[in-house]
Design a protein around this motif. Structure first.
Motif, short mmCIF file in Angstrom:
data_model
loop_
_atom_site.label_atom_id
_atom_site.label_comp_id
_atom_site.label_asym_id
_atom_site.label_seq_id
_atom_site.Cartn_x
_atom_site.Cartn_y
_atom_site.Cartn_z
N LYS A 232 0.83 -1.21 0.00
CA LYS A 232 0.00 0.00 0.00
C LYS A 232 0.87 1.26 0.00
O LYS A 232 0.52 2.27 -0.63
CB LYS A 232 -0.93 -0.01 1.22
CG LYS A 232 -2.06 -1.03 1.16
CD LYS A 232 -2.90 -0.95 2.43
CE LYS A 232 -4.02 -1.99 2.44
NZ LYS A 232 -5.09 -1.63 1.47
N LEU A 233 1.98 1.21 0.70
CA LEU A 233 2.87 2.38 0.76
C LEU A 233 3.72 2.48 -0.49
O LEU A 233 3.94 3.57 -1.04
CB LEU A 233 3.76 2.30 2.00
CG LEU A 233 3.16 2.78 3.33
CD1 LEU A 233 2.77 4.25 3.24
CD2 LEU A 233 1.99 1.96 3.78
N ILE A 234 4.23 1.34 -0.96
CA ILE A 234 5.12 1.34 -2.12
C ILE A 234 4.38 1.82 -3.36
O ILE A 234 4.96 2.50 -4.23
CB ILE A 234 5.72 -0.06 -2.32
CG1 ILE A 234 6.70 -0.37 -1.16
CG2 ILE A 234 6.44 -0.18 -3.65
CD1 ILE A 234 7.14 -1.82 -1.09
N THR A 235 3.11 1.51 -3.46
CA THR A 235 2.33 1.92 -4.63
C THR A 235 1.60 3.24 -4.44
O THR A 235 0.95 3.73 -5.36
CB THR A 235 1.30 0.83 -4.98
OG1 THR A 235 0.40 0.64 -3.86
CG2 THR A 235 1.98 -0.49 -5.31
N SER A 236 1.72 3.85 -3.26
CA SER A 236 1.03 5.10 -3.00
C SER A 236 1.69 6.25 -3.76
O SER A 236 2.93 6.40 -3.72
CB SER A 236 1.03 5.42 -1.51
OG SER A 236 0.56 6.74 -1.28
N PRO A 237 0.91 7.09 -4.43
CA PRO A 237 1.51 8.25 -5.11
C PRO A 237 2.04 9.31 -4.16
O PRO A 237 2.74 10.24 -4.59
CB PRO A 237 0.33 8.79 -5.94
CG PRO A 237 -0.90 8.34 -5.21
CD PRO A 237 -0.54 7.00 -4.62
N ARG A 238 1.75 9.16 -2.87
CA ARG A 238 2.21 10.16 -1.90
C ARG A 238 3.71 10.05 -1.62
O ARG A 238 4.32 11.01 -1.14
CB ARG A 238 1.47 10.01 -0.56
CG ARG A 238 -0.01 10.38 -0.60
CD ARG A 238 -0.56 10.48 0.82
NE ARG A 238 0.08 11.58 1.56
CZ ARG A 238 -0.10 11.82 2.86
NH1 ARG A 238 -0.91 11.02 3.56
NH2 ARG A 238 0.50 12.82 3.45
N TYR A 239 4.31 8.89 -1.89
CA TYR A 239 5.67 8.65 -1.43
C TYR A 239 6.56 8.20 -2.57
O TYR A 239 6.11 7.61 -3.56
CB TYR A 239 5.68 7.59 -0.32
CG TYR A 239 4.76 7.94 0.82
CD1 TYR A 239 5.11 8.93 1.73
CD2 TYR A 239 3.53 7.31 0.97
CE1 TYR A 239 4.26 9.28 2.77
CE2 TYR A 239 2.67 7.65 2.01
CZ TYR A 239 3.04 8.64 2.90
OH TYR A 239 2.20 8.99 3.91
N GLY A 240 7.85 8.46 -2.42
CA GLY A 240 8.84 8.02 -3.39
C GLY A 240 10.21 8.02 -2.76
O GLY A 240 10.48 8.76 -1.80
N LEU A 241 11.11 7.19 -3.26
CA LEU A 241 12.47 7.12 -2.74
C LEU A 241 13.28 8.34 -3.21
O LEU A 241 13.23 8.70 -4.39
CB LEU A 241 13.16 5.85 -3.21
CG LEU A 241 12.58 4.52 -2.70
CD1 LEU A 241 13.27 3.35 -3.40
CD2 LEU A 241 12.73 4.40 -1.19
N LEU A 242 14.00 8.94 -2.30
CA LEU A 242 14.91 10.02 -2.68
C LEU A 242 16.12 9.43 -3.40
O LEU A 242 16.54 8.30 -3.14
CB LEU A 242 15.38 10.79 -1.45
CG LEU A 242 14.32 11.47 -0.59
CD1 LEU A 242 14.99 12.35 0.45
CD2 LEU A 242 13.33 12.27 -1.41
N THR A 243 16.71 10.20 -4.29
CA THR A 243 17.87 9.73 -5.04
C THR A 243 18.94 10.82 -5.08
O THR A 243 18.67 12.00 -4.82
CB THR A 243 17.48 9.35 -6.48
OG1 THR A 243 16.90 10.49 -7.13
CG2 THR A 243 16.49 8.20 -6.50
N GLY A 244 20.17 10.42 -5.41
CA GLY A 244 21.26 11.37 -5.62
C GLY A 244 21.51 12.28 -4.43
O GLY A 244 21.53 11.84 -3.28
N ASP A 245 21.69 13.55 -4.70
CA ASP A 245 21.98 14.51 -3.64
C ASP A 245 20.83 14.62 -2.64
O ASP A 245 21.06 14.86 -1.45
CB ASP A 245 22.26 15.89 -4.24
CG ASP A 245 23.64 15.98 -4.88
OD1 ASP A 245 24.47 15.08 -4.62
OD2 ASP A 245 23.87 16.93 -5.64
N ALA A 246 19.60 14.46 -3.11
CA ALA A 246 18.46 14.51 -2.19
C ALA A 246 18.55 13.40 -1.16
O ALA A 246 18.25 13.60 0.03
CB ALA A 246 17.15 14.43 -2.97
#
Length: 502
Positions: A232-246
């Motif tokens: 439910k969390l992985i597919t939620s549009p509310r969240y995403g993994l940060l990448t790079g400098d972020a």
């Protein structure tokens, strides 16, 4: 908040788990909540308890300091040393703090839960859901601290007293681990059903309840449910993994703007605790005692583990303090050159500062400790898959995180490569949890609930337990009594129904 009513209920220190309590004013409990504004104020007051150093700092010490990712570089009279060295006492200050503050939150939440009917307005149902979440969070943290891992006896052992809005006993006995887990799950399911507002990550929401459910189900070894709620969390549009400098600066930005954080204990700039902050133990710009105590470091064992992949972005969360003076910021040479030593112990302890609790919004010791984040959901799903025989799916989730950490090629495990190494998918997941969730209060629990020992072999004050003290090894078996803490003795002096942990 109305000045006439303070909604953080001040139980006496010796009566923290009693059903009966009074607000800090002379008003009785039936007068305290009358309308929506009262419920809103009460809920804000309950969230505020999480920021009390007697909670947020003490729970960090009790959960993180038992692991092997950190090293205490010098002896201290603070009870945090007892947590680190496994020399537990029946009246440790941080244990007392966590017990007392947890029941402050629980009793405050109970008040709102009792006042708001399930068919109330949308706003009131949201607030009731938030209080159900807060109660569940407290009980889950308590059952980890005072009750043995669920797999040891399927939760049959004693945990902590359950005090609900309808509890009648004035001096309740300890409930079992299973009973506490059952309450936590029931509270979170109901909370998710009641909450409809997508609040920011400083507050509970439906998704926050789902995230904690996923963790709880994993600890309980209900793998299908752990996967269901992680999805439910992985597919939620509310969240995403940060990448790079972020990602490298994950803990330094404005918490509300971090799309990976699901729930954090928000501290604003005026709530910077300086030397009383979690980060002051891990970091001090310009040397010990300058901006912090700087006495707790990433262990040499952990640093060597991260250094196996020199390109791993997670080096960014370790700041080696060198003899040349500066604290190194990533990227730096791996292994870090000429690292300064804390000489108060023999062997000396290398000073690898940890910075996950520093430099939020530019302030040295400001942080908003992250309690739930999306990366953990991938790791929960990976572990549940590994234990369910779906090794490839487990590795797929692990490699999502390793790729975002800048790794590729042979650094990404495959079924063939781990077979050659004599490792299992579960081994890979536990190692990845160690890397990704380092210093966030997970490591010791990940070992013990998986029936694995904690093995230290690096300089630190744990060697003071040994004769001679130059022996830097320490092994804690998952069945050791000290895997959990004593029930505070001052509670038992008042409540004879509280049995003690052996």
């Amino acid at each position: 908040m109305k000045s006439s009513i303070i909604f953080i209920f001040l139980l006496t220190a010796t009566m923290a788990c009693k059903k009966y309590y009074e607000p800090s004013t002379a008003k009785n409990e039936n007068e305290a909540l009358k309308n929506v504004d009262d419920v809103k104020s009460a809920t804000i007051g309950t969230y505020a308890v999480l920021k009390n150093p007697n909670y947020v700092r003490s729970i960090h010490f009790l959960t993180e300091y038992q692991g092997d990712n950190i090293a205490q570089g010098q002896a201290s009279s603070d009870a945090l040393s007892n947590a680190y060295r496994y020399t537990h006492l029946v009246d440790m200050s941080h244990v007392n703090n966590v017990w007392q503050q947890s029941y402050f939150v629980i009793n405050s939440a109970n008040k709102v839960i009792s006042f708001v009917p399930d068919d109330a307005s949308v706003l009131l149902r949201q607030l009731k859901g938030e209080n159900l979440y807060l109660r569940a969070m407290m009980y889950f943290n308590l059952v980890r601290v005072f009750g043995r891992p669920y797999p040891q006896g399927a939760g049959a052992g004693p945990a902590v007293p359950i005090v609900k809005e309808d509890t009648k006993e004035e001096f309740p006995a300890r409930n079992t681990v299973k009973e506490v887990y059952d309450l936590v799950i029931a509270d979170l399911l109901k909370a998710a059903d009641l909450m409809t507002e997508a609040k920011n990550n400083n507050f509970a929401s439906k998704e926050v309840a789902w995230a904690l459910l996923s963790r709880v189900y994993l600890y309980k070894e209900d793998h299908p449910k752990a996967i269901e709620y992680a999805n439910k969390l992985i597919t939620s549009p509310r969240y995403g993994l940060l990448t790079g400098d972020a990602y490298k600066n994950y803990f330094r930005g404005v918490p509300e703007e971090n799309k990976e954080t699901i729930f954090c204990i928000r501290h604003i700039k005026t709530e910077n605790r300086d030397f009383s902050a979690i980060g002051s133990m891990y970091y001090s710009e310009g040397g010990q005692g300058q901006t912090g105590w700087g006495e707790i470091y990433a262990s040499k064992q952990f640093v060597d583990f991260v250094d196996k992949q020199p390109a791993d972005l997670r080096h960014a969360f370790i700041s080696p303090y060198t003899n040349a003076g500066p604290v190194l910021a990533w990227p730096y040479t791996v292994p870090a050159p000429d690292v300064r030593m804390n000489t108060r112990l023999v062997p000396n302890t290398p000073m690898y500062y940890i910075n996950k609790y520093n430099y939020q919004e530019g302030l040295t010791n400001l942080s908003s400790p992250v309690y739930l984040r999306l990366a953990e959901m991938y790791l929960i799903r990976a572990e549940a898959h590994a234990k369910s025989g779906a090794a490839q799916l487990a590795l797929d989730d692990v490699n999502v995180l390793r790729q975002r950490a800048g790794l590729s090629g042979a650094a990404l495990p495959t079924l063939a490569s781990i077979a050659l190494e004599g490792r299992t998918a579960l081994d890979v997941v536990i190692d990845e949890r160690r890397l990704e969730l380092a210093f966030e209060g997970h490591r010791a629990y990940d070992l013990f609930r998986n029936n694995r020992p904690l093995e230290r072999n690096y300089p630190g004050t744990h060697s003071l337990n040994n004769t001679p003290s130059t022996n830097i090894t320490q092994t804690i078996q998952p069945t050791d009594n000290r895997v959990i803490y004593f029930i505070p003795n001052r509670e038992r002096l008042v409540n004879a129904n509280l049995t003690q942990n052996p």
